[in-house]
Design an enzyme around this catalytic site. Structure first.
Site, short mmCIF file in Angstrom:
data_model
loop_
_atom_site.label_atom_id
_atom_site.label_comp_id
_atom_site.label_asym_id
_atom_site.label_seq_id
_atom_site.Cartn_x
_atom_site.Cartn_y
_atom_site.Cartn_z
N HIS A 180 6.99 0.35 -5.39
CA HIS A 180 7.67 1.33 -6.25
C HIS A 180 9.16 1.42 -5.89
CE1 HIS A 180 8.40 4.98 -8.45
NE2 HIS A 180 7.13 5.20 -8.70
N GLU A 288 9.52 -1.68 -10.61
CA GLU A 288 8.39 -1.68 -9.69
C GLU A 288 7.49 -2.89 -9.96
OE1 GLU A 288 6.60 2.15 -10.60
OE2 GLU A 288 8.58 3.01 -10.92
O1 LIG Z 1 5.98 11.40 -8.67
P1 LIG Z 1 5.28 10.16 -8.18
O2 LIG Z 1 3.82 10.39 -7.92
O3 LIG Z 1 5.99 9.55 -7.03
O4 LIG Z 1 5.35 9.11 -9.37
C1 LIG Z 1 6.58 8.70 -9.87
C2 LIG Z 1 6.38 7.75 -11.05
O5 LIG Z 1 5.76 6.58 -10.60
C3 LIG Z 1 5.60 5.54 -11.57
O6 LIG Z 1 6.84 5.02 -11.93
C4 LIG Z 1 4.85 6.03 -12.79
O7 LIG Z 1 4.87 5.06 -13.82
C5 LIG Z 1 5.40 7.32 -13.29
O8 LIG Z 1 4.54 7.83 -14.30
C6 LIG Z 1 5.53 8.34 -12.17
O9 LIG Z 1 6.10 9.52 -12.65
#
Ligand SMILES: O=P(O)(O)OC[C@H]1O[C@H](O)[C@H](O)[C@@H](O)[C@@H]1O
Length: 314
Positions: A180, A288
């Site tokens: 990520h 990501e």
């Molecule tokens: O807030 P988190 O659990 O770290 O997730 C952060 C982000 O991760 C990814 O990019 C997903 O596609 C998003 O939908 C999400 O909002």
């Protein structure tokens, strides 16, 4: 023999400067003699900093929790064994969003250094996580015997992160995985993401509807949360300036066929207590690399490996 004498340069092989690695309070820092550096927290094996060309390449929220109370907002959190909210009636259903890898404490397995070609050095840091190291809650929620080895390799012009997953148990398991990566950018309005054209994506901001990317150079102008599927891992995803021919980042992958592009934009950024300052959404883009649009099945005794290599300001 006078043992008080220091070994002479010849005595230590007149060796070239070597990478330096420090381990302190659960934080591993490695740097190359040419100045590049990387920082990894044992909590989540999260890379929190990558400096190259004298500049920070990764975005880290100013209000990120760095005390192990919450996954780290920024750097490269590792998503495993499920991406996003777990589906119902699946072996991962009781896990939190994005699984347990980013909120478990890993062990440092050690460092190794090598020549990365053209006389450049590479330093590799290895981290491990296995079933017995998980909290009781996670062990119960995902009872499989697994071993993860996560390797972070720093060279003069790239950062490589790769994960090996081994099924150490007697039954098959399914997993998803994603790196990520929060890339630091000066101004979100001035960047474009390239090499996604004609690819199918799920738009998570539009009820997970399916679309085909029409733009050769994607601009981010609103909340963006897309899962691009079926990419050729060897073809780089390039983040460049809007005007430009000058790539800022180029990301190639191995065995990771999906790319998530995420920027929370104004409202969502404000709503996340660990995202700060509020307008920092202008200074980041998540690109990501993962395998998330389907499940990987790993049979008992088998291993899987995938990774990404990010080059910066080529
Ligand atoms: O807030 P988190 O659990 O770290 O997730 C952060 C982000 O991760 C990814 O990019 C997903 O596609 C998003 O939908 C999400 O909002």
């Amino acid at each position: 023999m006078d043992r008080s004498k220091k070994p002479s340069a010849i005595g230590v092989g007149a060796s070239l400067p070597q990478p330096s690695v420090s381990v302190q309070d659960g934080i591993i820092e490695a740097s190359l003699p040419s100045g590049e550096s990387v920082t990894v927290y044992l909590y989540g094996a999260t890379v929190t900093s990558w400096k190259a060309n004298g500049e920070e390449q990764l975005f880290l929220s100013k209000t990120a929790h760095l005390d192990g109370s919450k996954p780290i907002r920024g750097g490269i959190p590792l998503v495993f064994p499920v991406f996003g909210p777990p589906p119902q009636n699946h072996a991962t259903s009781s896990l939190p969003q994005h699984g347990f890898a980013r909120n478990s404490t890993w062990e440092f397995l050690g460092k190794s250094s090598s020549e990365a070609g053209k006389g450049d050095l590479a330093v590799k840091l290895d981290f491990g996580l296995s079933h017995t190291m998980l909290s009781e809650e996670f062990r119960k929620a995902w009872p499989y015997e697994f071993g993860l080895v996560y390797s972070v390799t720093l060279t003069k012009d790239a950062l490589r992160t790769s994960l090996q997953v081994t099924n150490e148990g007697k039954e098959n398991f399914e997993f998803q995985v994603l790196m990520h990566t929060y890339l630091a950018v000066e101004d979100i309005s001035n960047i474009r993401v390239k090499n996604l054209e004609s690819k199918t994506y799920i738009d998570k901001t539009r009820n997970a509807s399916t679309h085909t990317e029409s733009s050769p150079a994607l601009a981010i102008t609103e909340e963006t949360d897309r899962v691009y599927q079926g990419l050729d891992p060897a073809k780089p995803i390039v983040v460049s300036s809007a005007s430009g021919d000058q790539p800022l980042f180029s990301i190639t992958r191995e065995a990771l066929g999906d790319i998530v592009v995420w920027n929370p934009w104004i409202e969502k950024a404000k709503g996340m207590s660990d995202f700060g300052p509020d307008d920092a959404y202008k200074n980041m883009i998540c690109v990501e690399a993962g395998s998330v649009s389907a499940w990987q099945t790993l049979e008992a005794g088998d291993s899987w490996e995938g990774g990404q290599s990010i080059k910066s300001r080529l």
